[in-house]
Design a protein around this motif. Sequence first.
Motif, PDB file in Angstrom:
ATOM      1  N   HIS A  93      -5.249   0.115  -7.843  1.00  0.00           N
ATOM      2  CA  HIS A  93      -4.379  -0.749  -7.040  1.00  0.00           C
ATOM      3  C   HIS A  93      -5.206  -1.744  -6.228  1.00  0.00           C
ATOM      4  O   HIS A  93      -4.874  -2.946  -6.200  1.00  0.00           O
ATOM      5  CB  HIS A  93      -3.512   0.098  -6.105  1.00  0.00           C
ATOM      6  N   LEU A  94      -6.251  -1.264  -5.581  1.00  0.00           N
ATOM      7  CA  LEU A  94      -7.085  -2.172  -4.797  1.00  0.00           C
ATOM      8  C   LEU A  94      -7.742  -3.215  -5.695  1.00  0.00           C
ATOM      9  O   LEU A  94      -7.822  -4.398  -5.346  1.00  0.00           O
ATOM     10  CB  LEU A  94      -8.154  -1.389  -4.036  1.00  0.00           C
ATOM     11  N   ASN A  95      -8.207  -2.785  -6.860  1.00  0.00           N
ATOM     12  CA  ASN A  95      -8.847  -3.735  -7.773  1.00  0.00           C
ATOM     13  C   ASN A  95      -7.858  -4.793  -8.272  1.00  0.00           C
ATOM     14  O   ASN A  95      -8.213  -5.961  -8.427  1.00  0.00           O
ATOM     15  CB  ASN A  95      -9.449  -2.980  -8.958  1.00  0.00           C
ATOM     16  N   ASP A  96      -6.609  -4.377  -8.503  1.00  0.00           N
ATOM     17  CA  ASP A  96      -5.601  -5.304  -9.018  1.00  0.00           C
ATOM     18  C   ASP A  96      -5.111  -6.286  -7.961  1.00  0.00           C
ATOM     19  O   ASP A  96      -4.773  -7.433  -8.285  1.00  0.00           O
ATOM     20  CB  ASP A  96      -4.410  -4.523  -9.567  1.00  0.00           C
ATOM     21  N   HIS A  97      -5.042  -5.853  -6.701  1.00  0.00           N
ATOM     22  CA  HIS A  97      -4.366  -6.642  -5.679  1.00  0.00           C
ATOM     23  C   HIS A  97      -5.291  -7.232  -4.619  1.00  0.00           C
ATOM     24  O   HIS A  97      -4.847  -8.050  -3.807  1.00  0.00           O
ATOM     25  CB  HIS A  97      -3.300  -5.791  -4.976  1.00  0.00           C
ATOM     26  N   TYR A  98      -6.573  -6.835  -4.617  1.00  0.00           N
ATOM     27  CA  TYR A  98      -7.495  -7.331  -3.599  1.00  0.00           C
ATOM     28  C   TYR A  98      -8.786  -7.775  -4.274  1.00  0.00           C
ATOM     29  O   TYR A  98      -9.161  -7.263  -5.321  1.00  0.00           O
ATOM     30  CB  TYR A  98      -7.813  -6.241  -2.561  1.00  0.00           C
ATOM     31  N   ARG A  99      -9.437  -8.701  -3.666  1.00  0.00           N
ATOM     32  CA  ARG A  99     -10.747  -9.096  -4.154  1.00  0.00           C
ATOM     33  C   ARG A  99     -11.735  -9.027  -2.993  1.00  0.00           C
ATOM     34  O   ARG A  99     -11.358  -9.146  -1.824  1.00  0.00           O
ATOM     35  CB  ARG A  99     -10.721 -10.503  -4.744  1.00  0.00           C
ATOM     36  N   TYR A 100     -12.978  -8.823  -3.359  1.00  0.00           N
ATOM     37  CA  TYR A 100     -14.011  -8.817  -2.321  1.00  0.00           C
ATOM     38  C   TYR A 100     -14.246 -10.258  -1.881  1.00  0.00           C
ATOM     39  O   TYR A 100     -14.690 -11.105  -2.663  1.00  0.00           O
ATOM     40  CB  TYR A 100     -15.324  -8.201  -2.824  1.00  0.00           C
ATOM     41  N   LEU A 101     -13.929 -10.532  -0.625  1.00  0.00           N
ATOM     42  CA  LEU A 101     -14.158 -11.845  -0.041  1.00  0.00           C
ATOM     43  C   LEU A 101     -14.222 -11.639   1.469  1.00  0.00           C
ATOM     44  O   LEU A 101     -13.235 -11.264   2.091  1.00  0.00           O
ATOM     45  CB  LEU A 101     -13.035 -12.823  -0.401  1.00  0.00           C
TER      46      LEU A 101
ATOM     47  N   SER B  85       0.840  -1.209   0.000  1.00  0.00           N
ATOM     48  CA  SER B  85       0.000   0.000   0.000  1.00  0.00           C
ATOM     49  C   SER B  85       0.868   1.250   0.000  1.00  0.00           C
ATOM     50  O   SER B  85       0.573   2.234  -0.703  1.00  0.00           O
ATOM     51  CB  SER B  85      -0.919  -0.008   1.219  1.00  0.00           C
ATOM     52  N   ALA B  86       1.944   1.237   0.784  1.00  0.00           N
ATOM     53  CA  ALA B  86       2.848   2.390   0.807  1.00  0.00           C
ATOM     54  C   ALA B  86       3.485   2.609  -0.560  1.00  0.00           C
ATOM     55  O   ALA B  86       3.645   3.758  -1.010  1.00  0.00           O
ATOM     56  CB  ALA B  86       3.917   2.176   1.875  1.00  0.00           C
ATOM     57  N   ALA B  87       3.838   1.518  -1.238  1.00  0.00           N
ATOM     58  CA  ALA B  87       4.437   1.649  -2.569  1.00  0.00           C
ATOM     59  C   ALA B  87       3.435   2.230  -3.564  1.00  0.00           C
ATOM     60  O   ALA B  87       3.798   3.048  -4.428  1.00  0.00           O
ATOM     61  CB  ALA B  87       4.934   0.291  -3.048  1.00  0.00           C
ATOM     62  N   ALA B  88       2.175   1.825  -3.473  1.00  0.00           N
ATOM     63  CA  ALA B  88       1.152   2.361  -4.374  1.00  0.00           C
ATOM     64  C   ALA B  88       0.943   3.847  -4.135  1.00  0.00           C
ATOM     65  O   ALA B  88       0.767   4.627  -5.078  1.00  0.00           O
ATOM     66  CB  ALA B  88      -0.165   1.603  -4.182  1.00  0.00           C
TER      67      ALA B  88
END
Length: 619
Positions: free
Chosen positions: A279-287, A257-260
Amino acid sequence: MYRFAFYRPLLAISLGLAAPSVFAALQPLAEAPLASDTELHCHFNRDASTDCTTTYHYTILQPNGREMLSRIDFDYAEGDTFEVISAQSTQPGAKPVALADTQIDTRTAPNPDQGFSRDKQTSLAFPNLRVGTQIRYTVREHRPAKPLMTQFHYALRFGPSAARRDRFKARFTAERPIQWRTELFDGFKVTPSANGKTLDVVQKAPTFLNYINESSNAALLRIPRIEVGSAVEQQAYFGDFAQRYNQILGASLPPQSAAAVAAARDLAPAERVGALMQHLNDHYRYLGDWRATERGYVPFNLAEIEQHGYGDCKDLAILLTAMLKASSIPAETAWVSRGDVVESLLIPGTNAPNHAIVRAEVGGEVWWLDPTNPVFAPGQTMPDIQDRWVLVNDAQGQVRKEHIPLERPETTLRLDKQVHYDKQGNAAIQATLAFSRLPLMQLSVADRQQGSTATDQNICANFGHEISDCHVTRAATGFVVHDGYSVNATMNDQRALEKLADGYVYTDESLKGRWDAFVYYRRQGQQADLDQGNPETNDYTITLSGGQMEKAIPGCQVRSPWYDLDLEGQREDGALRYHYRLTQKMRWLTHDEMVSAAFGKMVDEARACAEQVHQVVKL
C-alpha cells in the motif's frame, strides 16, 4: 534525514565472468596535491545552538591542487547564519591579496534528487591559482537548534584525504560540561579544562594518508574520529523526539490508511505486513520536504503525510508504524545509520543516525522494515541497515539500543547449466536459475528502474563473452518478492572455449576469479577493507558435453571463517558434470584479515580446488 541510495540496485550476479582487479596503494607523500592548516572553534550555547568559526589555509603543491580549490562551496540551511569573515590569496614571493566581493557568490543550493529544500550555498572562487599559491579564508556559521533538540552533539572525522594535513587545531567551548569519546585518535592530543567546559584538540604531527586506485567496493571501516556532546545517554538526546513520535502515533489513521488496514485484517501476519508495505509503495513515494527546515527529526502528522502522498524516511516510517499497530502487529519507530559503512556508536547523539525505519514483531520474529525502498522481501533486512546499532522508541517514550544482525548466508542463487559444444568450440546453453533474497530483490529493482528487457539482456551477458540468440523466460517481478523465483534461459556462446594449438581450454571464471582477486590484493599491497556484499550461498551445477574432457574432478572442500567451498564431479554418458556450493560468511573483509596467514591458506586451498575444474577439451 536524507535517504541514502539503495544498495547495488541493478542486477549483479556471477555466472561466468570475473570483474577486473584494481591495484591500490598508499599515495606517496611527494604526490600530495595540497597542504592544509585548519583551526576550528565551536561554541555550544545553552539552547543547543552552535557557533563555529573556522580558518582554512591551503598551499597548492601539485597542478591538480588548483582544480581541487577551483571553487569552494559551503552549503547550509536557510535558517543558519553564514558569513565569510576574510579571504585572501598569496602568490609565491608576493603579498596577500584580499578576495574581491565579486568572487564570493551566494545562492539557493540545488534541490536534492528526491526532495525540496531551501538550503543556501556560498561559493568562493580564488583567481590565478598556480603551484605555490596559498589561500586563506575564515568563515563563521550559526546553527539554531532544531525543534525538541536540547543537547548538543558534534563529530570530527579524519578519513583519507588528498590534502597533506600539516596542522589541525580545534577548540570546543560550552555553557555546560563537554562529554567526549574517540576512536583511533592516538595522532591527536585532547585536553579538557578543569571545569570541563573547554576541550582542545591538537594534531601531534603532520600527516598524509590517501589511497590510490582503490577497488569500487573498498572502504575504511574505522578512521580517526572524535565526538563531543552534552550527554552520553540516548534518552537525553532522543527522549523528547520519542514522546513527539508517540503523540503523532496516538492520532486516528487517515482514511486511505485506515482502509488499507481494514482490507488486510484477515491476512496472516506476514501477508498483512506485505499488504501494508505494498500500500505504501502504491500510494506514496519517497520525496523529502525539507523546506520547513526547522522540522529536524520531527515527522509530519499522519493526516499531512496522507495528504502529501509522499514523505521522507521519518514520515513513511511513522505512517507504517501507525498502520502496523492498527493491524495488531507490534511496531516501533527506530533510528539507524544507513549505508554500506557504519561507525560504532561513540555518543548516541542526534548526529549519529541518518535514517528512520520500523521495528516490527511478525510471527515471533523481529523484522526491520524500511518503507523507502523500491522492493520488499518478507523477513529480509536490507543490506544497508544490517549488522549495526539501532535506537528504538517504545510506547512509553523510552529509547533503547539494539543490534540489527547480519543476514545468515542462505542460498540466494541456484544455477543448473547445461553446455553442449560443437566442433568449432561454440556452445548451446540451457540454464535454469532460482533467485532468492538479495539477488531476487536486485532483480526486481532492475526491472523497475530499467525495464525487464534490459534486465534480460543483463542476465544473458553474465553467461559468457559472445552470447547470441539468448531467450529468457520468467514471470514478471513486483514490489513484494518471494524466495525461489525461477528463470529459464537458452542461448549460444560463440566463445565458450579458449582455443589452443591442439584443442580448447575450459575455465569456470565464477569459481576462479574471486580467489585471483585476493591474490592480487595481497601481492600489490592493497590497504582498504573490502565489501563482499550480503552473506550468501551460491549453488551451481554445470554439465559439459560434446567434447572429450581431459580429466575427472575428484572434488574438494575448503573451510574457513570467511568462505566455505564444496566441489564434486562425475562423468556420465560422455558428459562431465560438476557441482559446487560457495558460502560467503562475512560481508566485510578487513585488511588485517586478508593479509593474514590463515586467509592466505584459505585462498591457496580454494584456488587449488577451483583448478580441478580447469580442462583441456578435445572436440
